[in-house]
Design a protein around this motif. Sequence first.
Motif, PDB file in Angstrom:
ATOM      1  N   ARG A  16       2.710   0.645  10.220  1.00 56.75           N
ATOM      2  CA  ARG A  16       2.340   1.114   8.879  1.00 56.75           C
ATOM      3  C   ARG A  16       2.289  -0.073   7.925  1.00 56.75           C
ATOM      4  NH1 ARG A  16       2.730   6.186   7.514  1.00 56.75           N
ATOM      5  NH2 ARG A  16       3.515   5.663   5.446  1.00 56.75           N
ATOM      6  N   TRP A  51      -2.565   2.504   7.102  1.00 59.23           N
ATOM      7  CA  TRP A  51      -2.316   1.789   5.850  1.00 59.23           C
ATOM      8  C   TRP A  51      -2.421   2.744   4.684  1.00 59.23           C
ATOM      9  CZ3 TRP A  51      -6.311   1.089   9.194  1.00 59.23           C
ATOM     10  CH2 TRP A  51      -7.563   1.555   8.776  1.00 59.23           C
ATOM     11  N   GLU A  52      -1.741   2.354   3.609  1.00 56.77           N
ATOM     12  CA  GLU A  52      -1.795   3.094   2.359  1.00 56.77           C
ATOM     13  C   GLU A  52      -1.913   2.094   1.224  1.00 56.77           C
ATOM     14  OE1 GLU A  52       1.433   5.785   1.678  1.00 56.77           O
ATOM     15  OE2 GLU A  52       1.270   6.660   3.674  1.00 56.77           O
ATOM     16  N   THR A  53      -2.650   2.494   0.217  1.00 59.27           N
ATOM     17  CA  THR A  53      -2.745   1.706  -1.003  1.00 59.27           C
ATOM     18  C   THR A  53      -1.707   2.249  -1.975  1.00 59.27           C
ATOM     19  OG1 THR A  53      -5.086   1.308  -0.618  1.00 59.27           O
ATOM     20  CG2 THR A  53      -4.275   0.969  -2.855  1.00 59.27           C
ATOM     21  N   VAL A  54      -0.973   1.335  -2.592  1.00 59.71           N
ATOM     22  CA  VAL A  54       0.123   1.688  -3.479  1.00 59.71           C
ATOM     23  C   VAL A  54      -0.103   0.999  -4.824  1.00 59.71           C
ATOM     24  CG1 VAL A  54       2.634   1.557  -3.793  1.00 59.71           C
ATOM     25  CG2 VAL A  54       1.675   1.764  -1.481  1.00 59.71           C
ATOM     26  N   PRO A  71      -4.894   4.960  -5.351  1.00 59.21           N
ATOM     27  CA  PRO A  71      -3.795   4.778  -4.403  1.00 59.21           C
ATOM     28  C   PRO A  71      -3.399   6.090  -3.732  1.00 59.21           C
ATOM     29  CG  PRO A  71      -2.914   4.987  -6.589  1.00 59.21           C
ATOM     30  CD  PRO A  71      -4.424   5.019  -6.724  1.00 59.21           C
ATOM     31  N   GLU A  72      -2.702   5.989  -2.614  1.00 56.46           N
ATOM     32  CA  GLU A  72      -2.125   7.163  -1.973  1.00 56.46           C
ATOM     33  C   GLU A  72      -0.822   7.564  -2.652  1.00 56.46           C
ATOM     34  OE1 GLU A  72      -5.138   6.018   0.812  1.00 56.46           O
ATOM     35  OE2 GLU A  72      -3.558   4.763   0.007  1.00 56.46           O
ATOM     36  N   CYS A  73      -0.128   6.581  -3.256  1.00 57.60           N
ATOM     37  CA  CYS A  73       1.156   6.899  -3.873  1.00 57.60           C
ATOM     38  C   CYS A  73       1.578   5.811  -4.854  1.00 57.60           C
ATOM     39  CB  CYS A  73       2.236   7.076  -2.804  1.00 57.60           C
ATOM     40  SG  CYS A  73       2.551   5.603  -1.826  1.00 57.60           S
ATOM     41  N   ASN A  79       6.238   5.390   1.226  1.00 62.57           N
ATOM     42  CA  ASN A  79       6.899   5.556   2.515  1.00 62.57           C
ATOM     43  C   ASN A  79       7.354   4.196   3.016  1.00 62.57           C
ATOM     44  OD1 ASN A  79       6.329   8.368   2.711  1.00 62.57           O
ATOM     45  ND2 ASN A  79       4.227   7.852   3.215  1.00 62.57           N
TER      46      ASN A  79
END
Length: 86
Positions: A16, A51-54, A71-73, A79
């Motif tokens: 991740r 992957w996530e954009t923060v 973003p995701e969060c 996470n």
Amino acid sequence: MNLMNRNIRRQPEPRRFGFLVVPGFPLVPYSSAIETLRMANRLQRENLYIWETVTISGEPVSASSGLAVMPECAATSANSFSTLFV
């Protein structure tokens, strides 16, 4: 051990990655990193990487080019990541 069980390949948990972006971030390194992970998944035909954009606030931010990124969060609710790029 059953012979059929020996031939089943267990897929590892995907690694991740988090990408913390701030207003005015350069788009090229961000998109190049994500495309590299996406292409690796495609070539292996499995999700090795996710992957996530923060963002700090969880709200969209604009890259230096003016392109807004959703973003995701927010950073406070992110996470756990194998790696967080800042």
